[in-house]
Design a protein around this motif. Structure first.
Motif, short mmCIF file in Angstrom:
data_model
loop_
_atom_site.label_atom_id
_atom_site.label_comp_id
_atom_site.label_asym_id
_atom_site.label_seq_id
_atom_site.Cartn_x
_atom_site.Cartn_y
_atom_site.Cartn_z
N GLU A 628 90.72 32.84 21.62
CA GLU A 628 90.63 34.09 20.87
C GLU A 628 89.91 33.88 19.54
O GLU A 628 89.05 34.69 19.15
CB GLU A 628 92.04 34.63 20.63
N VAL A 629 90.24 32.80 18.84
CA VAL A 629 89.57 32.51 17.58
C VAL A 629 88.07 32.23 17.81
O VAL A 629 87.20 32.66 17.05
CB VAL A 629 90.25 31.35 16.86
N GLY A 630 87.75 31.51 18.86
CA GLY A 630 86.34 31.21 19.16
C GLY A 630 85.54 32.46 19.49
O GLY A 630 84.38 32.61 19.08
N GLU A 631 86.14 33.41 20.25
CA GLU A 631 85.43 34.64 20.57
C GLU A 631 85.22 35.48 19.33
O GLU A 631 84.17 36.13 19.16
CB GLU A 631 86.23 35.40 21.62
N ALA A 632 86.23 35.48 18.44
CA ALA A 632 86.06 36.23 17.19
C ALA A 632 84.94 35.62 16.34
O ALA A 632 84.17 36.34 15.69
CB ALA A 632 87.38 36.25 16.41
N LEU A 633 84.85 34.29 16.33
CA LEU A 633 83.77 33.64 15.59
C LEU A 633 82.41 33.98 16.18
O LEU A 633 81.44 34.22 15.45
CB LEU A 633 83.99 32.12 15.59
N GLN A 634 82.31 34.02 17.48
CA GLN A 634 81.04 34.35 18.13
C GLN A 634 80.65 35.81 17.89
O GLN A 634 79.47 36.14 17.81
CB GLN A 634 81.13 34.06 19.62
N ALA A 635 81.65 36.67 17.75
CA ALA A 635 81.37 38.08 17.51
C ALA A 635 81.03 38.37 16.06
O ALA A 635 80.59 39.48 15.74
CB ALA A 635 82.58 38.93 17.94
N ASP A 636 81.21 37.41 15.18
CA ASP A 636 80.91 37.62 13.76
C ASP A 636 79.39 37.76 13.58
O ASP A 636 78.59 37.06 14.20
CB ASP A 636 81.44 36.45 12.94
N GLU A 637 78.97 38.71 12.70
CA GLU A 637 77.54 38.94 12.48
C GLU A 637 76.85 37.74 11.84
O GLU A 637 75.68 37.47 12.11
CB GLU A 637 77.35 40.17 11.58
N ASP A 642 74.37 31.74 15.28
CA ASP A 642 74.27 30.28 15.42
C ASP A 642 74.88 29.77 16.72
O ASP A 642 74.70 28.60 17.06
CB ASP A 642 74.97 29.61 14.25
N ILE A 643 75.64 30.60 17.44
CA ILE A 643 76.32 30.18 18.66
C ILE A 643 75.50 30.64 19.85
O ILE A 643 75.24 31.84 20.02
CB ILE A 643 77.75 30.76 18.71
N LEU A 644 75.06 29.71 20.64
CA LEU A 644 74.21 30.02 21.80
C LEU A 644 75.03 30.42 23.02
O LEU A 644 74.60 31.27 23.81
CB LEU A 644 73.33 28.81 22.14
N GLU A 645 76.18 29.79 23.25
CA GLU A 645 77.06 30.10 24.39
C GLU A 645 78.49 30.20 23.89
O GLU A 645 78.83 29.66 22.82
CB GLU A 645 76.95 29.02 25.47
N GLY A 646 79.32 30.90 24.68
CA GLY A 646 80.71 31.11 24.29
C GLY A 646 81.49 29.81 24.26
O GLY A 646 81.05 28.74 24.72
N ILE A 647 82.71 29.91 23.73
CA ILE A 647 83.55 28.74 23.56
C ILE A 647 83.98 28.19 24.91
O ILE A 647 84.24 28.94 25.87
CB ILE A 647 84.76 29.09 22.68
N GLU A 648 84.05 26.88 25.02
CA GLU A 648 84.53 26.20 26.21
C GLU A 648 85.86 25.53 25.87
O GLU A 648 85.93 24.71 24.96
CB GLU A 648 83.53 25.15 26.69
N ILE A 649 86.93 25.88 26.63
CA ILE A 649 88.24 25.26 26.43
C ILE A 649 88.35 24.14 27.45
O ILE A 649 88.49 24.38 28.65
CB ILE A 649 89.38 26.28 26.60
N TRP A 650 88.26 22.94 26.99
CA TRP A 650 88.33 21.80 27.91
C TRP A 650 89.78 21.46 28.28
O TRP A 650 90.00 20.73 29.24
CB TRP A 650 87.68 20.57 27.26
N GLY A 651 90.73 21.94 27.51
CA GLY A 651 92.13 21.69 27.82
C GLY A 651 92.69 20.51 27.06
O GLY A 651 92.13 20.07 26.04
N LEU A 652 93.83 20.04 27.60
CA LEU A 652 94.53 18.92 26.97
C LEU A 652 93.68 17.66 27.07
O LEU A 652 93.35 17.21 28.17
CB LEU A 652 95.89 18.70 27.64
N ASN A 653 93.36 17.10 25.92
CA ASN A 653 92.43 15.97 25.90
C ASN A 653 93.13 14.65 25.65
O ASN A 653 92.70 13.61 26.15
CB ASN A 653 91.37 16.19 24.81
N ALA A 654 94.25 14.65 24.88
CA ALA A 654 94.93 13.40 24.56
C ALA A 654 96.36 13.70 24.12
O ALA A 654 96.65 14.75 23.55
CB ALA A 654 94.19 12.64 23.48
N LEU A 655 97.28 12.74 24.44
CA LEU A 655 98.67 12.75 23.94
C LEU A 655 98.74 11.69 22.86
O LEU A 655 98.94 10.51 23.14
CB LEU A 655 99.65 12.49 25.05
N SER A 656 98.54 12.11 21.63
CA SER A 656 98.50 11.15 20.53
C SER A 656 99.90 10.79 20.08
O SER A 656 100.91 11.25 20.65
CB SER A 656 97.69 11.74 19.37
N ASP A 657 99.99 9.98 19.06
CA ASP A 657 101.29 9.50 18.59
C ASP A 657 102.18 10.64 18.11
O ASP A 657 103.39 10.65 18.38
CB ASP A 657 101.09 8.49 17.45
#
Length: 762
Positions: A628-637, A642-657
């Motif tokens: 939602e935040v990424g789409e709002a940023l892309q919709a900003d005038e 500066d954004i060529l394509e919409g946001i990509e959510i890659w998902g859970l990337n790491a279980l850190s400490d």
């Protein structure tokens, strides 16, 4: 001796005839007897005797020649000049004596004229001749005046037309000059046409010719002076003089014309009316002294003005500055020399010197006009229109670099031609040398060098203009990458062309100067081979740079990381890359040290963001919020462009400490990934604060160990507000109460350990 007596009747008359033709007959008759003449006749009648006489004459000629050669060897040139000068001085003294005698006879001549005027026929003849002469001159002058009145309106129209263009200005100046000379031409033409009908004879006809010529010449000189020294205005001025200086020069030129022309023709008129050659020669020398005195006064009066003109725009130690201090001395010396030649030399030598001086002044005058014309022409040629300046912004600056050099070259060529012409005028063979084999060879070599340099400069300027136009022109068909490639490769190609042109021009110049370039080329090959072995790093830099530039791995304006340095590419050469990092530091990295090029602004980029949340948060809910935040940023005038394509959510990337990391990515414009990432993180922080989503931070748990029975030892804590005294231990006799207290504390510590809470770390 007998031979001399026989030759005397032949040689004596010839010598006496050369000295005085009127008395030659008497001298011959008195120099040889009748017997000697008969012997000479008999000798010439006999063939053998005549041959012997011829041989004796040849022997005498040889003896006289040897004596003359011996006399010439013993007499130096200086002595010969002194002898000639003394002879001329004696001749002048004799002429002055004859002039004095002529002046002494003036009363006799006046009485003779008065006596002849008493004769009515003679007086009538004189009056008739005078009336015809005056009628001729007055009629011609009236015709010239009428022609001037008729051409006045035409001259005004020409002045009004001259302001249209520079070409019309030059044509108008020439036409105005010719119209100004029209009255003089009409006067002279009418006078010469009417002279046969005036029926004047003898001295009166000669006087009429002299008067017409003097009037025409003086008027033509006055008109020429006025046109040459006119101040700048509608018509072009050959000399950039003020009105005061122009009028001053015109007045002096008319003075010289009046004194010189009228004086010379007046002396010629006296000679036509019977004045002897010797008085005429003296009067001519007096006239020469008068003109020389006027010239000296003129030089001394205008020495400061000419010195100021010579110092204008001149270097302090230049030739013009030195000439400004001494030019009047040179002028006075020239006047004295010419006057001395006129006083001592013969009439032919003075006429030759005067003619050479006049031609020299004319050559210098024409050279000055050509130099001024070159300046005017160059200014007009190098004047650029506003449209051309807009298309080629740097063209005017480049043209101004060549303008002084080209002006000096053309002025030098004009000066060289003028010097050669002056040498030719004074008999030193300047033009003859130019037409000789050496002169033609020198001219051809100089012309070849000039053409080579001119062609090289023309090629360089054309290529430079094309490169600048390509760099400054923006086309919708070209993207930023293509423009960056242009900015990288075109300057390098221009530098390579400049180096090639310099090498070719130097080789051609050396070849034209007679220097054998074959050893130079061989030496250059050997030096190149030695450099190849001794400077392998440099060669590696060049080769690596060529391939990097050809592969378009890096362009000016890219943000790259090479050899451990990161920054924006400011320039690329054939050998190194120049970077400026984010702190403003400049790094010059040789291409030999570039193993890998990390280009972060090639075509496009990705803004990669890892967002960490607490383990207690729901990953799916957090991912939805990040999207939602990424789409709002892309919709900003502001940020959406500066954004060529919409946001990509890659998902859970790491279980850190202490956090769960979720990775997202934006495809953005090259070079904007860092700004987009910072703005996205700012908005994510605000959204997490609004939804009460915890962003974890590191925690620290305090562990005090465990006893053998599994109980935790008590922790002694110092709370705020205590006075620093050591807490007293519990009473020893109340074991049950102490045991209960320890159990309570153990439970609290165990609960804190299980919950993962504790004292925050620094």
């Amino acid at each position: 001796m007998s031979l001399m007596l026989c030759l005397w009747p032949v040689t004596a008359p010839a010598q006496q005839q050369a000295e005085s033709p009127a008395d030659s007959a008497g001298q011959v008759a008195g120099g040889a007897s009748l017997e000697q003449l008969r012997k000479l006749r008999d000798t010439l009648s006999d063939e053998a005797a005549r041959q012997e006489l011829v041989q004796q004459i040849d022997a005498l000629i040889a003896v006289r020649q040897s004596e003359g050669a011996a006399d010439g060897e013993t007499k130096t040139d200086a002595q010969g000049l002194l002898d000639k000068a003394s002879l001329r001085i004696e001749a002048i003294a004799g002429q002055i004596t004859e002039l004095a005698i002529s002046i002494a006879t003036l009363p006799t001549m006046a009485s003779d004229v008065w006596r002849r005027a008493g004769d009515p026929e003679e007086l009538f003849h004189w009056i008739d001749e005078a009336v015809r002469l005056l009628g001729l001159v007055i009629g011609a002058l009236a015709a010239g005046w009428l022609a001037g009145r008729l051409t006045r309106r035409g001259r005004r129209a020409v002045v009004a037309t001259a302001a249209n263009s520079w070409l019309f200005s030059i044509l108008a100046y020439v036409l105005h000059f010719l119209l100004a000379l029209t009255p003089t031409a009409v006067f002279a033409a009418l006078a010469y046409a009417a002279l046969p009908f005036a029926d004047m004879q003898g001295a009166t006809r000669t006087l009429a010719l002299l008067l017409v010529n003097s009037l025409a010449i003086v008027h033509a000189v006055s008109v020429t002076a006025h046109e040459l020294f006119r101040p700048p205005g509608a018509l072009p001025a050959p000399f950039r003089l003020t009105q005061e200086n122009g009028a001053y020069l015109a007045v002096w030129l008319r003075r010289f014309a009046v004194v010189g022309v009228y004086g010379y023709f007046g002396i010629e008129a006296l000679q036509a009316f019977g004045l002897g050659p010797a008085p005429v020669a003296v009067l001519e020398r007096v006239l020469g002294l008068l003109v020389a005195g006027m010239a000296i006064v003129f030089v001394m009066q205008c020495r400061n003005s000419v010195a100021d003109w010579l110092r204008k725009d001149a270097e302090p130690r230049s030739l013009r500055t030195r000439l400004a201090r001494t030019w009047h001395y040179l002028g006075l010396l020239l006047i004295v020399l010419v006057t001395a030649v006129g006083m001592v030399g013969t009439a032919d030598s003075f006429a030759e010197v005067a003619w050479n001086l006049l031609i020299s002044i004319l050559v210098i005058f024409v050279a000055g006009l050509l130099a001024q014309g070159v300046d005017t022409l160059l200014k007009r040629v190098f004047a650029l229109s506003q449209e051309l300046k807009r298309i080629h912004p740097l063209l005017e600056a480049r043209a101004n670099r060549y303008l002084p050099v080209l002006r000096k070259v053309l002025r030098g060529a004009i000066a060289l031609i003028a010097v050669l012409a002056l040498l030719q005028v004074w008999g030193l063979g300047g033009m003859q040398w130019l037409g000789s084999d050496a002169g033609r060879d020198f001219g051809s070599r100089l012309l070849s060098i000039a053409l080579t340099v001119a062609v090289a400069l023309a090629v360089w300027e054309v290529v430079t203009a094309i490169v600048e136009e390509a760099l400054n022109r923006s086309s919708p068909d070209l993207d930023a990458a293509a423009m960056q490639r242009r900015q990288t490769l075109l300057p390098l190609a221009k530098n390579a062309l400049r180096l090639t042109l310099i090498v070719l021009v130097v080789l051609v110049v050396f070849s034209e100067l007679g220097i054998n370039i074959a050893p130079l080329l061989a030496g250059a090959g050997v030096i190149g081979l030695a450099i190849g072995f001794g400077a392998q790093t440099l060669v590696q830099d060049l080769i690596t740079g060529v391939f990097i530039l050809l592969e378009d791995s890096v362009a000016v304006g890219d943000f790259v990381e090479v050899a451990g340095y990161a920054g924006t590419v400011e320039s690329l050469s054939i050998r190194s890359i120049r970077l400026r990092d984010i702190e403003g530091n400049v790094h010059t990295v040789p291409f030999s040290q570039v193993a890998t090029v990390h280009n972060m602004t090639d075509k496009f980029a990705y803004a990669l963001v890892d967002v960490g949340v607490a383990y207690r948060e729901n990953v799916d809910e957090v991912s939805a919020l990040l999207k939602e935040v990424g789409e709002a940023l892309q919709a900003d005038e502001t940020w959406g462009k500066d954004i060529l394509e919409g946001i990509e959510i890659w998902g859970l990337n790491a279980l850190s400490d202490s956090s769960v990391d979720i990775r997202v990515r934006f495809k953005v414009v090259a070079g904007r990934q860092w700004a987009v990432r910072r703005e996205y993180l700012r908005r994510v922080k605000a959204a997490f604060d609004e939804r009460d989503i915890e962003i974890p931070f590191p925690h620290r748990t305090l562990y005090f160990g465990v006893g053998k029975q599994g109980e935790a030892p008590p922790a002694r804590l110092l709370l705020d507000g205590d006075d620093g005294a050591t807490p007293e231990p519990p009473p020893a006799d109340n074991d049950d109460e102490g045991e209960a207290e320890r159990g309570r504390r153990k439970g609290e510590l165990g609960g804190a350990q299980d919950s993962g809470e504790g004292v925050p770390s620094n």
